[in-house]
Design a protein around this motif. Structure first.
Motif, PDB file in Angstrom:
ATOM      1  N   GLU A 162      -3.359  -4.544  -7.382  1.00 55.74           N
ATOM      2  CA  GLU A 162      -3.962  -5.732  -7.998  1.00 55.74           C
ATOM      3  C   GLU A 162      -4.644  -6.644  -6.984  1.00 55.74           C
ATOM      4  O   GLU A 162      -4.031  -7.094  -6.024  1.00 55.74           O
ATOM      5  CB  GLU A 162      -2.894  -6.528  -8.755  1.00 55.74           C
TER       6      GLU A 162
ATOM      7  N   HIS B 297       0.069   5.906  -7.338  1.00 52.81           N
ATOM      8  CA  HIS B 297      -1.400   5.830  -7.212  1.00 52.81           C
ATOM      9  C   HIS B 297      -2.020   4.891  -8.239  1.00 52.81           C
ATOM     10  O   HIS B 297      -3.112   5.122  -8.725  1.00 52.81           O
ATOM     11  CB  HIS B 297      -2.026   7.229  -7.286  1.00 52.81           C
ATOM     12  N   HIS B 298      -1.308   3.822  -8.530  1.00 48.08           N
ATOM     13  CA  HIS B 298      -1.830   2.825  -9.451  1.00 48.08           C
ATOM     14  C   HIS B 298      -2.619   1.761  -8.698  1.00 48.08           C
ATOM     15  O   HIS B 298      -2.459   1.572  -7.497  1.00 48.08           O
ATOM     16  CB  HIS B 298      -0.704   2.168 -10.246  1.00 48.08           C
ATOM     17  N   HIS B 299      -3.416   1.050  -9.446  1.00 49.41           N
ATOM     18  CA  HIS B 299      -4.248  -0.037  -8.939  1.00 49.41           C
ATOM     19  C   HIS B 299      -3.410  -1.041  -8.144  1.00 49.41           C
ATOM     20  O   HIS B 299      -2.318  -1.416  -8.566  1.00 49.41           O
ATOM     21  CB  HIS B 299      -4.900  -0.714 -10.144  1.00 49.41           C
TER      22      HIS B 299
ATOM     23  N   MET C  25      -5.499   4.305  -2.298  1.00 44.02           N
ATOM     24  CA  MET C  25      -4.978   5.169  -3.364  1.00 44.02           C
ATOM     25  C   MET C  25      -5.927   6.344  -3.587  1.00 44.02           C
ATOM     26  O   MET C  25      -5.507   7.490  -3.724  1.00 44.02           O
ATOM     27  CB  MET C  25      -4.798   4.404  -4.670  1.00 44.02           C
ATOM     28  N   ASP C  26      -7.225   6.062  -3.598  1.00 43.30           N
ATOM     29  CA  ASP C  26      -8.208   7.136  -3.758  1.00 43.30           C
ATOM     30  C   ASP C  26      -8.162   8.095  -2.572  1.00 43.30           C
ATOM     31  O   ASP C  26      -8.240   9.315  -2.745  1.00 43.30           O
ATOM     32  CB  ASP C  26      -9.616   6.564  -3.899  1.00 43.30           C
TER      33      ASP C  26
ATOM     34  N   TRP D 238      -8.985   7.328 -10.374  1.00 41.06           N
ATOM     35  CA  TRP D 238      -9.760   6.772  -9.265  1.00 41.06           C
ATOM     36  C   TRP D 238      -9.826   5.263  -9.417  1.00 41.06           C
ATOM     37  O   TRP D 238     -10.106   4.740 -10.493  1.00 41.06           O
ATOM     38  CB  TRP D 238     -11.165   7.365  -9.238  1.00 41.06           C
ATOM     39  N   GLN D 239      -9.552   4.570  -8.344  1.00 43.32           N
ATOM     40  CA  GLN D 239      -9.515   3.111  -8.369  1.00 43.32           C
ATOM     41  C   GLN D 239     -10.811   2.486  -7.889  1.00 43.32           C
ATOM     42  O   GLN D 239     -11.043   1.305  -8.120  1.00 43.32           O
ATOM     43  CB  GLN D 239      -8.345   2.608  -7.509  1.00 43.32           C
ATOM     44  N   THR D 240     -11.643   3.258  -7.199  1.00 44.11           N
ATOM     45  CA  THR D 240     -12.891   2.718  -6.673  1.00 44.11           C
ATOM     46  C   THR D 240     -14.066   3.495  -7.252  1.00 44.11           C
ATOM     47  O   THR D 240     -13.931   4.656  -7.646  1.00 44.11           O
ATOM     48  CB  THR D 240     -12.946   2.833  -5.134  1.00 44.11           C
TER      49      THR D 240
ATOM     50  N   ASP E 220      -6.890  -0.180  -3.273  1.00 45.79           N
ATOM     51  CA  ASP E 220      -7.435   0.795  -4.212  1.00 45.79           C
ATOM     52  C   ASP E 220      -8.104   1.952  -3.468  1.00 45.79           C
ATOM     53  O   ASP E 220      -7.966   3.113  -3.854  1.00 45.79           O
ATOM     54  CB  ASP E 220      -8.436   0.131  -5.156  1.00 45.79           C
TER      55      ASP E 220
ATOM     56  N   TYR F 221       0.834  -1.208   0.000  1.00 43.28           N
ATOM     57  CA  TYR F 221       0.000   0.000   0.000  1.00 43.28           C
ATOM     58  C   TYR F 221       0.865   1.252   0.000  1.00 43.28           C
ATOM     59  O   TYR F 221       0.625   2.189  -0.759  1.00 43.28           O
ATOM     60  CB  TYR F 221      -0.905   0.040   1.233  1.00 43.28           C
TER      61      TYR F 221
ATOM     62  N   PRO G  76      -9.121  -4.483  -3.056  1.00 44.07           N
ATOM     63  CA  PRO G  76      -9.991  -3.307  -3.028  1.00 44.07           C
ATOM     64  C   PRO G  76      -9.636  -2.306  -1.928  1.00 44.07           C
ATOM     65  O   PRO G  76      -9.796  -1.102  -2.121  1.00 44.07           O
ATOM     66  CB  PRO G  76     -11.395  -3.870  -2.825  1.00 44.07           C
TER      67      PRO G  76
END
Length: 166
Positions: A80, A76-78, A89-90, A144-146, A86, A69, A83
């Motif tokens: 994998e 700020h990438h996904h 990151m958001d 945005w990842q979510t 992610d 994390y 959730p």
């Protein structure tokens, strides 16, 4: 602690965390090493988190996830298959969509951190260039990842406030 506010709001909106403690540790440690003159803050923060959390007796797989994390906040990438990663990151980018007064406070504080740079150097810095690009085009380019991050911040009316950053 804007990141914790973001996580709390996401949970109130129905997001279910998979590992609350892991996410909390990731947030607490993600900027524990912060030297404006260094390009290795995330790696240094992850290493320190690993040392301290191992000494505290956390399991190695949990420590590895926390370090993942922290390292992911550099780009700020996904994260994998994760959730919660992610969501973190958001949360780390959520200040860009904060009410204008909160964003201005944040931007002023960051400028103070980079006080060793002249205004010209600061304006040309990678940090300012990237944040300005994100802020001006936020709904279009922030990764945005979510769905919570996208739904909350992909609002065209935010562009008016964000243009002040350009």
């Amino acid at each position: 602690m804007f990141m914790f506010d973001f996580i709390q709001q996401a949970c109130k909106a129905g997001y279910t965390l998979q590992g609350t403690a892991t996410l909390d540790w990731g947030i607490w440690f993600h900027d524990v090493v912060h030297n404006p003159e260094s390009s290795t803050n995330e790696a240094d923060s992850a290493a320190l988190a690993g040392q301290l959390l191992q000494a505290a007796g956390l399991q190695q797989d949990t420590i590895n996830k926390i370090k993942t994390y922290i390292l992911a906040t550099a780009s700020h990438h996904h994260v994998e298959g994760d959730p919660d990663g992610d969501l973190m990151m958001d949360a780390d980018l959520a200040i860009l969509g904060a009410p204008l007064h909160k964003y201005i406070d944040y931007a002023v504080a960051v400028r103070k951190e980079y006080g060793h740079l002249s205004d010209e150097e600061y304006t040309k810095s990678r940090w300012v260039t990237n944040i300005a690009k994100l802020a001006v085009h936020m709904p279009l380019v922030v990764p945005w990842q979510t769905s919570y991050g996208a739904d909350r911040y992909c609002d065209p009316t935010l562009l008016d406030d964000c243009r002040l950053c350009s």
